[in-house]
Design an enzyme around this catalytic site. Structure first.
Site, mmCIF file in Angstrom:
data_model
loop_
_atom_site.group_PDB
_atom_site.id
_atom_site.type_symbol
_atom_site.label_atom_id
_atom_site.label_comp_id
_atom_site.label_asym_id
_atom_site.label_seq_id
_atom_site.Cartn_x
_atom_site.Cartn_y
_atom_site.Cartn_z
ATOM 1 N N SER A 1 8.448 3.930 -0.172
ATOM 2 C CA SER A 1 7.261 3.309 -0.756
ATOM 3 C C SER A 1 7.179 3.585 -2.251
ATOM 4 O O SER A 1 6.863 2.697 -3.051
ATOM 5 C CB SER A 1 6.008 3.833 -0.059
ATOM 6 O OG SER A 1 4.874 3.175 -0.563
ATOM 7 N N THR B 1 0.852 -1.180 0.000
ATOM 8 C CA THR B 1 0.000 0.000 0.000
ATOM 9 C C THR B 1 0.892 1.234 0.000
ATOM 10 O O THR B 1 1.918 1.273 0.689
ATOM 11 C CB THR B 1 -1.033 -0.003 1.143
ATOM 12 O OG1 THR B 1 -1.853 1.159 1.010
ATOM 13 C CG2 THR B 1 -0.396 -0.011 2.522
ATOM 14 N N GLU B 2 0.516 2.218 -0.830
ATOM 15 C CA GLU B 2 1.404 3.345 -1.119
ATOM 16 C C GLU B 2 1.783 4.144 0.117
ATOM 17 O O GLU B 2 2.819 4.787 0.167
ATOM 18 C CB GLU B 2 0.745 4.276 -2.144
ATOM 19 C CG GLU B 2 -0.489 5.011 -1.584
ATOM 20 C CD GLU B 2 -1.244 5.800 -2.638
ATOM 21 O OE1 GLU B 2 -1.000 5.592 -3.834
ATOM 22 O OE2 GLU B 2 -2.087 6.625 -2.248
ATOM 23 N N ASN B 3 0.909 4.091 1.137
ATOM 24 C CA ASN B 3 1.183 4.864 2.345
ATOM 25 C C ASN B 3 2.108 4.127 3.298
ATOM 26 O O ASN B 3 2.094 4.393 4.499
ATOM 27 C CB ASN B 3 -0.130 5.279 3.025
ATOM 28 C CG ASN B 3 -1.073 4.131 3.257
ATOM 29 O OD1 ASN B 3 -1.269 3.293 2.375
ATOM 30 N ND2 ASN B 3 -1.657 4.058 4.427
ATOM 31 N N GLY B 4 2.921 3.204 2.761
ATOM 32 C CA GLY B 4 4.059 2.747 3.527
ATOM 33 C C GLY B 4 3.984 1.396 4.184
ATOM 34 O O GLY B 4 4.408 1.243 5.332
#
Lengths: 231, 214
Positions: free
Chosen positions: B97, B55-58
């Site tokens: 990320s 997930t892009e938020n880490g």
């Protein structure tokens, strides 16, 4: 040296009108609400805010926007289910918006923190967000030239600091904190607790204290959840 | 442009499309599922396939949506929905990320789209309509970064206009980046040979070609 502050107000003291303020968080996760509230009380206005989103609901970043303190916002994803404060300001022409692809936002901050003058990046080639920007073909692939984003101040949230300003974070609330910490002249972190040097395993420190100027303990931060998202 | 190799009599629903996408993700892949419809794909990944969700938020090793007392607002997905960890999960900051995306480390990403062109251009971030607030998020980074970009969408707008088009009219997200398009009426492979119809659902291939102008 990192200063441990007694209050959030002390931690944001000296932020001036017209400052560029990097604000950590992805939606509400990692948003330094107590520092933003202190910035509201501080009164600084005509601010440029750099943050992934443009505020949620009516608290935190959204409250700063609603108070008319923000002239311009640089973010990747302003429009959300609960971004009504920003939406109204934008539609009535009372705030400037620069939309930046999320990876460029992170990398432009990283570049600022690392002393990089600019970098070529494949994101956005051939799209409206690359219009007017210098491009270059390297080994057969097209790239766009992107410049760093420097902050006057970074406001971030972490889980814990030691007295030297070393930080550890919590789950996906880490997000932009570590890169923003490197990219501002003054980095301020709110944390749940401040502990003695040696209390953090040096192997797990995420942001070394050299990047952190001020720390304030906010042991019971507001828990904001995006309105209408999930449970 | 070889003939479709699989066909079913009925048009697929969203779950049906998600199942097809899930079945095409190689075991052991690192995968990013975009917000909205693509998140459904997670429900159809075989538990023993060893697919690791990014997930892009880490986070790598993202688990299913959180329920009840599992909800932790510091643990959310790109759509800002509370999720869970799987064993072996890891957290990292945003620059790392997006290095995973832009550095070509993700095997597959699955995105929604307003339009995809025959040669793989993607438009999925902005309608360009007056009053619309542009919001790109991580879409442009995913589009150019993942090794394979799968799009999942309905083939036609509510007004019946095709979304797989000779050339996109909406603002672009990325150039020549989409490799496959999964829709309610068919599955398409895009690449050097133009549009290849891989599957048809609820429509005969000649009619599908007619509708799309292929």
């Amino acid at each position: 040296m990192t200063t441990i502050c007694e209050s959030a107000d002390e931690a944001v003291a000296g932020v001036t009108d017209g400052a560029t303020v990097l604000v950590g968080g992805f939606g509400t996760a990692g948003q330094p609400v107590e520092l933003i509230d202190a910035l509201l009380r501080n009164g600084a206005t005509d601010l440029t805010i750099v943050s992934n989103n443009a505020g949620n609901g009516s608290h935190g970043l959204a409250a700063l926007l609603a108070a008319g303190r923000v002239r311009r916002i640089v973010c990747s994803f302003p429009r959300q289910k609960d971004s009504y404060v920003f939406d109204e300001l934008y539609r009535s022409g009372r705030i400037e918006l620069e939309v930046v692809p999320q990876g460029n936002l992170a990398e432009r901050l990283r570049a600022a923190g690392a002393g990089i003058g600019a970098f070529y990046c494949p994101t956005g080639v051939g799209t409206p967000l690359a219009e007017g920007k210098e491009t270059r073909t390297i080994d057969g692939r097209d790239y766009v030239l992107e410049f760093p984003i420097h902050g006057d101040v970074a406001l971030i949230k972490a889980r814990q600091a030691d007295a030297l300003g070393n930080l550890v974070y919590r789950k996906t609330a880490r997000n932009f904190g570590p890169v923003m910490a490197t990219a501002a002249k003054l980095t301020v972190a709110q944390v749940l607790s401040v502990t003695e040097p040696g209390s953090l395993d040096p192997e797990v420190v995420v942001t070394p204290g050299i990047f952190v100027d001020r720390v304030v303990a906010c042991p019971s931060p507001a828990v904001l959840a995006e309105e209408g998202a999930g449970a | 442009m070889s003939g479709a190799n699989r066909r079913t009599p009925g048009r697929l629903d969203r779950a049906g499309i998600a199942k097809l996408v899930a079945a095409d993700i190689p075991p052991g892949s690192y995968v990013n599922l975009g917000i909205g419809q693509p998140t459904l794909v997670a429900d159809y990944l075989a538990p023993d396939a060893g697919v690791i969700l990014h997930t892009e938020n880490g986070m790598l090793g993202m688990g299913r949506a959180a329920q009840d007392d599992e909800v932790d607002h510091d643990l959310i997905n790109a759509g800002k929905v509370p999720v869970t960890e799987t064993p072996g999960a890891s957290y990292f900051h945003h620059a790392d990320s997006f290095a995973m995306m832009r550095g070509g480390h993700l095997d597959v990403c699955v995105l929604g789209a307003f339009q995809v062109s025959f040669d793989g251009d993607l438009a999925n971030w902005h309608t360009g309509k007056p009053g619309a607030i542009p919001a790109v998020g991580g879409a442009m980074d995913l589009a150019i970064g993942a090794k394979q970009v799968y799009v999942m969408m309905t083939l036609f707008t509510e007004a019946g206009v095709p979304k797989l088009v000779p050339s996109c009219t909406y603002p672009l997200t990325g150039l020549r980046c989409v490799s496959r398009v999964y829709t309610d009426y068919g599955v398409f492979a895009l690449g050097g040979n133009g549009v290849e119809i891989r599957e048809t659902h609820g429509i005969e291939e000649p009619d599908l070609r007619d509708e799309l102008g292929l």
